[in-house]
Motif scaffolding. Structure first.
Motif, PDB file in Angstrom:
ATOM      1  N   ASN A   1       0.803  -1.226   0.000  1.00  0.00           N
ATOM      2  CA  ASN A   1       0.000   0.000   0.000  1.00  0.00           C
ATOM      3  C   ASN A   1       0.833   1.272   0.000  1.00  0.00           C
ATOM      4  O   ASN A   1       0.362   2.309  -0.470  1.00  0.00           O
ATOM      5  N   THR A   2       2.037   1.213   0.537  1.00  0.00           N
ATOM      6  CA  THR A   2       2.877   2.411   0.587  1.00  0.00           C
ATOM      7  C   THR A   2       3.918   2.411  -0.522  1.00  0.00           C
ATOM      8  O   THR A   2       4.063   3.385  -1.258  1.00  0.00           O
ATOM      9  N   LEU A   3       4.629   1.296  -0.661  1.00  0.00           N
ATOM     10  CA  LEU A   3       5.645   1.216  -1.706  1.00  0.00           C
ATOM     11  C   LEU A   3       5.074   0.771  -3.050  1.00  0.00           C
ATOM     12  O   LEU A   3       5.720   0.924  -4.082  1.00  0.00           O
ATOM     13  N   ASN A   4       3.884   0.193  -3.015  1.00  0.00           N
ATOM     14  CA  ASN A   4       3.202  -0.249  -4.248  1.00  0.00           C
ATOM     15  C   ASN A   4       4.010  -1.258  -5.047  1.00  0.00           C
ATOM     16  O   ASN A   4       4.102  -1.175  -6.282  1.00  0.00           O
ATOM     17  N   VAL A   5       4.610  -2.222  -4.359  1.00  0.00           N
ATOM     18  CA  VAL A   5       5.367  -3.241  -5.082  1.00  0.00           C
ATOM     19  C   VAL A   5       4.408  -4.242  -5.730  1.00  0.00           C
ATOM     20  O   VAL A   5       3.302  -4.483  -5.238  1.00  0.00           O
ATOM     21  N   ARG A   6       4.842  -4.806  -6.837  1.00  0.00           N
ATOM     22  CA  ARG A   6       4.032  -5.827  -7.507  1.00  0.00           C
ATOM     23  C   ARG A   6       4.010  -7.125  -6.719  1.00  0.00           C
ATOM     24  O   ARG A   6       3.038  -7.879  -6.752  1.00  0.00           O
ATOM     25  N   GLY A   7       5.099  -7.395  -6.058  1.00  0.00           N
ATOM     26  CA  GLY A   7       5.186  -8.638  -5.300  1.00  0.00           C
ATOM     27  C   GLY A   7       6.413  -8.647  -4.417  1.00  0.00           C
ATOM     28  O   GLY A   7       7.304  -7.797  -4.542  1.00  0.00           O
ATOM     29  N   TYR A   8       6.453  -9.607  -3.518  1.00  0.00           N
ATOM     30  CA  TYR A   8       7.618  -9.759  -2.645  1.00  0.00           C
ATOM     31  C   TYR A   8       7.697 -11.202  -2.170  1.00  0.00           C
ATOM     32  O   TYR A   8       6.721 -11.961  -2.229  1.00  0.00           O
ATOM     33  N   SER A   9       8.868 -11.578  -1.704  1.00  0.00           N
ATOM     34  CA  SER A   9       9.092 -12.894  -1.100  1.00  0.00           C
ATOM     35  C   SER A   9       9.824 -12.683   0.209  1.00  0.00           C
ATOM     36  O   SER A   9      10.821 -11.951   0.260  1.00  0.00           O
ATOM     37  N   LEU A  10       9.335 -13.326   1.253  1.00  0.00           N
ATOM     38  CA  LEU A  10       9.932 -13.212   2.578  1.00  0.00           C
ATOM     39  C   LEU A  10      10.488 -14.573   2.978  1.00  0.00           C
ATOM     40  O   LEU A  10       9.745 -15.547   3.101  1.00  0.00           O
ATOM     41  N   ILE A  11      11.798 -14.635   3.131  1.00  0.00           N
ATOM     42  CA  ILE A  11      12.486 -15.886   3.468  1.00  0.00           C
ATOM     43  C   ILE A  11      13.089 -15.753   4.861  1.00  0.00           C
ATOM     44  O   ILE A  11      13.844 -14.806   5.127  1.00  0.00           O
ATOM     45  N   LEU A  12      12.738 -16.671   5.749  1.00  0.00           N
ATOM     46  CA  LEU A  12      13.248 -16.645   7.109  1.00  0.00           C
ATOM     47  C   LEU A  12      13.826 -18.002   7.483  1.00  0.00           C
ATOM     48  O   LEU A  12      13.403 -19.031   6.947  1.00  0.00           O
ATOM     49  N   ARG A  13      14.740 -17.985   8.426  1.00  0.00           N
ATOM     50  CA  ARG A  13      15.319 -19.239   8.892  1.00  0.00           C
ATOM     51  C   ARG A  13      14.426 -19.871   9.948  1.00  0.00           C
ATOM     52  O   ARG A  13      13.992 -19.216  10.895  1.00  0.00           O
ATOM     53  N   ASP A  14      14.143 -21.142   9.757  1.00  0.00           N
ATOM     54  CA  ASP A  14      13.372 -21.910  10.725  1.00  0.00           C
ATOM     55  C   ASP A  14      14.335 -22.379  11.818  1.00  0.00           C
ATOM     56  O   ASP A  14      15.246 -23.155  11.555  1.00  0.00           O
ATOM     57  N   GLU A  15      14.129 -21.893  13.051  1.00  0.00           N
ATOM     58  CA  GLU A  15      15.053 -22.228  14.132  1.00  0.00           C
ATOM     59  C   GLU A  15      14.980 -23.695  14.528  1.00  0.00           C
ATOM     60  O   GLU A  15      15.877 -24.212  15.183  1.00  0.00           O
ATOM     61  N   THR A  16      13.902 -24.377  14.131  1.00  0.00           N
ATOM     62  CA  THR A  16      13.764 -25.789  14.492  1.00  0.00           C
ATOM     63  C   THR A  16      14.729 -26.662  13.703  1.00  0.00           C
ATOM     64  O   THR A  16      15.442 -27.503  14.258  1.00  0.00           O
TER      65      THR A  16
ATOM     66  N   PHE B   1      15.791 -13.103   4.145  1.00  0.00           N
ATOM     67  CA  PHE B   1      15.800 -12.107   3.073  1.00  0.00           C
ATOM     68  C   PHE B   1      14.407 -11.537   2.848  1.00  0.00           C
ATOM     69  O   PHE B   1      13.395 -12.230   3.035  1.00  0.00           O
ATOM     70  N   LEU B   2      14.387 -10.296   2.402  1.00  0.00           N
ATOM     71  CA  LEU B   2      13.191  -9.708   1.796  1.00  0.00           C
ATOM     72  C   LEU B   2      13.554  -9.404   0.351  1.00  0.00           C
ATOM     73  O   LEU B   2      14.481  -8.628   0.085  1.00  0.00           O
ATOM     74  N   ILE B   3      12.838 -10.026  -0.575  1.00  0.00           N
ATOM     75  CA  ILE B   3      13.104  -9.831  -2.007  1.00  0.00           C
ATOM     76  C   ILE B   3      11.899  -9.134  -2.622  1.00  0.00           C
ATOM     77  O   ILE B   3      10.763  -9.605  -2.496  1.00  0.00           O
ATOM     78  N   LEU B   4      12.156  -8.007  -3.273  1.00  0.00           N
ATOM     79  CA  LEU B   4      11.085  -7.170  -3.812  1.00  0.00           C
ATOM     80  C   LEU B   4      11.066  -7.199  -5.331  1.00  0.00           C
ATOM     81  O   LEU B   4      12.117  -7.158  -5.976  1.00  0.00           O
ATOM     82  N   ASP B   5       9.841  -7.240  -5.865  1.00  0.00           N
ATOM     83  CA  ASP B   5       9.650  -7.077  -7.299  1.00  0.00           C
ATOM     84  C   ASP B   5       9.512  -5.591  -7.599  1.00  0.00           C
ATOM     85  O   ASP B   5       9.502  -4.749  -6.689  1.00  0.00           O
ATOM     86  N   GLU B   6       9.387  -5.254  -8.875  1.00  0.00           N
ATOM     87  CA  GLU B   6       9.239  -3.854  -9.279  1.00  0.00           C
ATOM     88  C   GLU B   6       7.966  -3.248  -8.697  1.00  0.00           C
ATOM     89  O   GLU B   6       7.066  -3.953  -8.237  1.00  0.00           O
ATOM     90  N   LYS B   7       7.879  -1.920  -8.740  1.00  0.00           N
ATOM     91  CA  LYS B   7       6.676  -1.224  -8.299  1.00  0.00           C
ATOM     92  C   LYS B   7       5.547  -1.432  -9.307  1.00  0.00           C
ATOM     93  O   LYS B   7       5.787  -1.598 -10.513  1.00  0.00           O
ATOM     94  N   ALA B   8       4.317  -1.401  -8.793  1.00  0.00           N
ATOM     95  CA  ALA B   8       3.157  -1.638  -9.649  1.00  0.00           C
ATOM     96  C   ALA B   8       2.962  -0.528 -10.674  1.00  0.00           C
ATOM     97  O   ALA B   8       2.386  -0.738 -11.732  1.00  0.00           O
TER      98      ALA B   8
END
Length: 210
Positions: A23-38, A118-125
Motif C-alpha cells: 500500500n505504501t511502496l506499491n510493489v508488484r510482489g515480494y518474497s519473505l524468506i526466514l530461517r526456521d530455528e527448528t 531475506f526480503l526480495i522485492l519485485d518492481e513497483k506496480a
C-alpha cells in the motif's frame, strides 16, 4: 518503519510489513524468506502473489547470498539489470543463488552479521523504479524488522526451554508418585514370594524326613 520495533509477535509484524510493501511502496510482489530455528533451514514464509511455503535448500548461513553482506558497504543485493552494481564474482554468485525467486532487489535480515533471512522485492506496480531514498528506507526497515525477528526467536527459544524444564519436572514428579504407588505392591509381592519359597522348603524337608 519505526512502528516495526514495537511488535512482539511475528504474525502481526509480517501483516504490517505486507501492508507497507503493497500500500505504501506499491510493489508488484515480494518474497519473505526466514530461517526456521527448528531445523535451521531457510523457508519461504510469505509472498505476494501468495505462494505455498517451502524450504530453500540452496540457502545456508555461509552461502554466497549471505557472504555478500559480510562486506559492510553491501546493504542490499541488486537482482534486476536496472540496479546492478559492478559485477564482482561474489555479487554474481549471490545473484545466481537467488535467481529462482522473482524480484529486482534483495535486502538481508541481519543481526550482528548473523543471517536470519531475506526480503526480495519485485518492481513497483506503477512501473517506477526504486529511488535512492526508497532503498535507504528499505535498508532501515529491514534492519528494524531483523531486530524484532531476532527478539521473537529468542523469546520462543526461552519459552521452549521453560516448557522442556517443566516437562522434566513433571516427569520426575510422576516417576516419584509412580514409585510411591508401586513400592507397596513390590514389597507385598516379595513377601508372598518369600512365603511360597519358605512353604515349599518346609514341604521338601518334611518329605525328606519321611
Amino acid at each position: 518503519i519505526e512502528r516495526c520495533r514495537w511488535h512482539t509477535e511475528l504474525d502481526a509484524l509480517l501483516d504490517d510489513l505486507h501492508s507497507l510493501l503493497l500500500n505504501t511502496l506499491n510493489v508488484r510482489g515480494y518474497s519473505l524468506i526466514l530461517r526456521d530455528e527448528t531445523n535451521r533451514a531457510f523457508t519461504l514464509v510469505r509472498s505476494h502473489p501468495a505462494d505455498a511455503p517451502r524450504q530453500i535448500p540452496e540457502l545456508s548461513t555461509d552461502s554466497p547470498a549471505f557472504q555478500f553482506f559480510s562486506v559492510p558497504k553491501n546493504s542490499y543485493l541488486p537482482l534486476g539489470s536496472g540496479y546492478a552494481h559492478e559485477r564482482d564474482p561474489l555479487e554474481a554468485s549471490a545473484r545466481e543463488q537467488l535467481k529462482a525467486i522473482p524480484g529486482v532487489l534483495a535486502f538481508p535480515f541481519l543481526v550482528d552479521l548473523h543471517p536470519l533471512g531475506f526480503l526480495i522485492l519485485d518492481e513497483k506496480a506503477n512501473d517506477r523504479t526504486f529511488t535512492r531514498t526508497d532503498i535507504q528506507l528499505l535498508c532501515e526497515l529491514t534492519t528494524n524488522v531483523a531486530l524484532v525477528i531476532n527478539q521473537v526467536s529468542l523469546k520462543n527459544q526461552l519459552l521452549q526451554a521453560k516448557e522442556l524444564e517443566l516437562l522434566g519436572r513433571m516427569s520426575q514428579g510422576m516417576a516419584h508418585d509412580l514409585n510411591t504407588l508401586t513400592t507397596p505392591v513390590w514389597t507385598q509381592r516379595q513377601r508372598l514370594t518369600e512365603a511360597v519359597l519358605s512353604a515349599s522348603l518346609r514341604l521338601e524337608r518334611a518329605h525328606g524326613a519321611t
